[in-house]
Write a protein that holds these residues in place. Structure first.
Motif, short mmCIF file in Angstrom:
data_model
loop_
_atom_site.label_atom_id
_atom_site.label_comp_id
_atom_site.label_asym_id
_atom_site.label_seq_id
_atom_site.Cartn_x
_atom_site.Cartn_y
_atom_site.Cartn_z
N ILE A 130 34.09 36.69 17.92
CA ILE A 130 33.48 35.43 18.30
C ILE A 130 33.74 35.06 19.75
CG2 ILE A 130 35.36 33.88 17.67
CD1 ILE A 130 31.59 33.43 16.88
N LYS A 131 34.77 35.63 20.38
CA LYS A 131 35.07 35.31 21.78
C LYS A 131 34.12 36.02 22.74
CE LYS A 131 39.98 34.31 21.08
NZ LYS A 131 41.37 34.66 21.45
N LYS A 132 33.44 37.05 22.27
CA LYS A 132 32.53 37.80 23.14
C LYS A 132 31.15 37.15 23.14
CE LYS A 132 34.80 42.30 22.82
NZ LYS A 132 34.61 43.75 22.54
N LEU A 133 30.49 37.19 24.30
CA LEU A 133 29.20 36.53 24.48
C LEU A 133 28.13 37.12 23.57
CD1 LEU A 133 27.58 34.43 26.06
CD2 LEU A 133 27.08 36.20 27.77
N ARG A 134 28.13 38.44 23.39
CA ARG A 134 27.11 39.08 22.56
C ARG A 134 27.21 38.62 21.10
NH1 ARG A 134 29.67 43.03 19.77
NH2 ARG A 134 31.55 44.00 20.67
N CYS A 135 28.43 38.43 20.61
CA CYS A 135 28.62 37.95 19.23
C CYS A 135 28.22 36.49 19.09
CB CYS A 135 30.07 38.16 18.81
SG CYS A 135 30.53 39.89 18.66
N GLN A 136 28.52 35.70 20.13
CA GLN A 136 28.08 34.30 20.12
C GLN A 136 26.56 34.21 20.08
OE1 GLN A 136 29.90 32.57 23.58
NE2 GLN A 136 32.00 32.75 22.77
N ALA A 137 25.89 35.10 20.83
CA ALA A 137 24.43 35.11 20.85
C ALA A 137 23.87 35.44 19.47
CB ALA A 137 23.92 36.13 21.88
N LYS A 138 24.50 36.38 18.77
CA LYS A 138 24.03 36.75 17.44
C LYS A 138 24.22 35.61 16.44
CE LYS A 138 26.28 40.78 17.24
NZ LYS A 138 26.70 42.10 16.72
N TYR A 165 15.35 36.81 19.07
CA TYR A 165 15.65 37.58 20.26
C TYR A 165 17.03 37.30 20.82
CZ TYR A 165 11.16 39.76 20.25
OH TYR A 165 10.08 40.53 19.89
N SER A 166 17.62 36.17 20.43
CA SER A 166 19.03 35.96 20.75
C SER A 166 19.90 36.95 19.97
CB SER A 166 19.42 34.52 20.40
OG SER A 166 20.79 34.30 20.65
N VAL A 167 19.55 37.14 18.70
CA VAL A 167 20.26 38.14 17.89
C VAL A 167 20.07 39.53 18.46
CG1 VAL A 167 20.37 39.22 15.60
CG2 VAL A 167 20.14 36.74 15.79
N LEU A 168 18.84 39.85 18.85
CA LEU A 168 18.54 41.19 19.37
C LEU A 168 19.22 41.44 20.71
CD1 LEU A 168 14.76 41.52 18.47
CD2 LEU A 168 16.72 42.58 17.36
N TRP A 169 19.30 40.39 21.55
CA TRP A 169 19.99 40.55 22.83
C TRP A 169 21.47 40.88 22.60
CZ3 TRP A 169 24.08 38.03 25.22
CH2 TRP A 169 24.26 38.32 26.57
N GLY A 170 22.09 40.17 21.66
CA GLY A 170 23.48 40.47 21.34
C GLY A 170 23.64 41.87 20.79
N LYS A 171 22.68 42.30 19.98
CA LYS A 171 22.72 43.65 19.41
C LYS A 171 22.55 44.70 20.50
CE LYS A 171 22.92 46.39 15.85
NZ LYS A 171 24.15 46.52 15.07
N TYR A 172 21.67 44.44 21.46
CA TYR A 172 21.44 45.38 22.56
C TYR A 172 22.69 45.51 23.43
CZ TYR A 172 19.58 47.22 26.95
OH TYR A 172 19.38 47.97 28.08
N LYS A 173 23.34 44.39 23.72
CA LYS A 173 24.57 44.43 24.53
C LYS A 173 25.68 45.18 23.79
CE LYS A 173 23.31 42.27 28.22
NZ LYS A 173 23.28 42.99 29.51
#
Length: 386
Positions: A136-144, A331-339
């Motif tokens: 949860i501290k990482k930005l990609r997980c927050q985006a998901k 696409y917020s979820v997908l951005w986190g998945k891509y990162k």
């Protein structure tokens, strides 16, 4: 130069194949939604449609499975049979009966927009099944996480708020010349159906997400995708027949001729079941279930255009606002998945290089020890003789 160009084109095509496959499937799904809506409006039972759909799917894919995977097919175990049984229950029976019922009560565009909850639901289930990790501290997980919440909020908005009709340039406005009493009565009835249809569509999306998760797990052990698709479609046909016999008591409901009902069943079975299950399985094996579900907004756009032209479909403000929220969350979820995918690639490259270096150093040390050790042993043996 020509060899370099050929290599670049082949590598580009190899990378683009998953994208081309999934975009093509969205066009196939969009056509299925419009044709099926016409068939359901014509009075065809959605229970019977599901049976015929998967009968066509089984007949279409079975010959390829028998010929191409004759030697590749794994042995059937009880656990594998149980997984295929549940896959047939989740996809062909629960998902499609709920989806067709929701489609009958709402519209193709609304149904496709509601289906955009699929990636968020798949992500939540993947986390619960420990197929996805959340830091949860990482930005990609927050985006998901935020994307999942926004997607659910969009679906709730579409369900609870209808709003005004948005008149498009090519829409037919002749339906608005009714009396106020008739309009109010039909609006009350349609509002009830709209909520009922929304609940059915959410249930269908939940079942479809569960299908993706279980399919990803099953394909790890059952490595014959054509055979797996055939078995799932065949099992779904048998289960759908049992459900239809319970729900439909009129023999006339099974009647089908050379009309739109036959076209809807054949098209949905061949394109949206047999081909779709097989292609999704192949892409999921390489890219995962979240990537496979990432292209559903494209289907919504295609269906909205086709529905407004062919069916004179009404588009409501609540549906548009909810769809915007769903796409933004998606696409917020997908951005986190891509990162996350990028980080794994970087970590993988960083781990492989030191490991290779250690192995080479170990080999060099072993060879140097052998080279040094042999003369020392010879000297040690020769000294006493002196």
């Amino acid at each position: 130069m020509e060899n370099n160009k050929g290599g670049c084109l082949s590598s580009f095509f190899k990378k683009a194949k998953p994208y081309i496959a999934m975009i093509s499937l969205q066009f196939g799904y969009a056509g299925m939604n419009v044709i099926t809506k016409v068939s359901l409006n014509g009075g065809m039972s959605h229970y019977v449609l599901v049976v015929y759909r998967h009968a066509f799917a089984t007949l279409a894919i079975a010959p390829f499975a028998l010929v191409l995977e004759r030697k590749l097919r794994p042995k059937m175990t009880f656990m594998m049979f149980l997984q295929i049984f549940v896959l047939g229950l989740l996809g062909p029976v629960i998902d499609q009966n709920f989806y067709y019922a929701g489609l009958k009560f709402t519209s193709p565009t609304f149904s496709c927009a509601m289906s955009n909850m699929l990636p968020a639901m798949t992500f939540v289930m993947a986390v619960l099944c420990r197929m996805e990790k959340v830091h949860i501290k990482k930005l990609r997980c927050q985006a998901k996480v935020v994307g999942t919440i926004v997607t659910v909020a969009g679906a709730m908005l579409m369900t609870l708020y209808k709003g005004h009709v948005i008149n498009l340039v090519w829409s037919n406005n002749s339906t608005h010349i009714n009396s106020t009493s008739n309009v109010s009565q039909t609006n009350e009835a349609s509002d009830k159906d709209w909520v009922k249809g929304s609940i059915l569509l959410i249930g269908a999306t939940f079942a479809w997400a569960s299908f993706f998760i279980l399919q990803a797990i099953t394909m790890r052990k059952y490595t014959a995708p054509l055979s797996l698709t055939t078995l799932v479609c065949f099992m779904g046909t048998l289960q759908s027949i049992a459900v239809t016999l319970v729900m439909e008591h009129k023999p006339s409901a099974w009647a089908i001729g050379f009309d739109m009902n036959l076209l809807a069943a054949a098209y949905a079975g061949i394109v949206s079941s047999s081909l779709a299950y097989y292609v999704q399985g192949l892409v999921m094996e390489k890219r995962g279930p979240v990537f496979v579900t990432a292209f559903s907004p494209l289907m919504m756009i295609i269906v909205a255009i086709m529905g407004s032209f062919i069916l004179s479909e009404k588009i409501y403000l609540g549906g548009v606002l909810g769809a915007v929220l769903i796409v933004a969350g998606l696409y917020s979820v997908l951005w986190g998945k891509y990162k996350e995918y990028q980080e794994k690639e970087i970590e993988g490259n960083a781990i492989i290089e030191p490991v290779k270096g250690v192995v080479i150093n170990d080999i060099e040390m072993q060879t140097s020890e052998v080279a040094i050790g042999v003369p020392m042993q010879i000297v040690a043996k020769e000294v006493p003789k002196a």
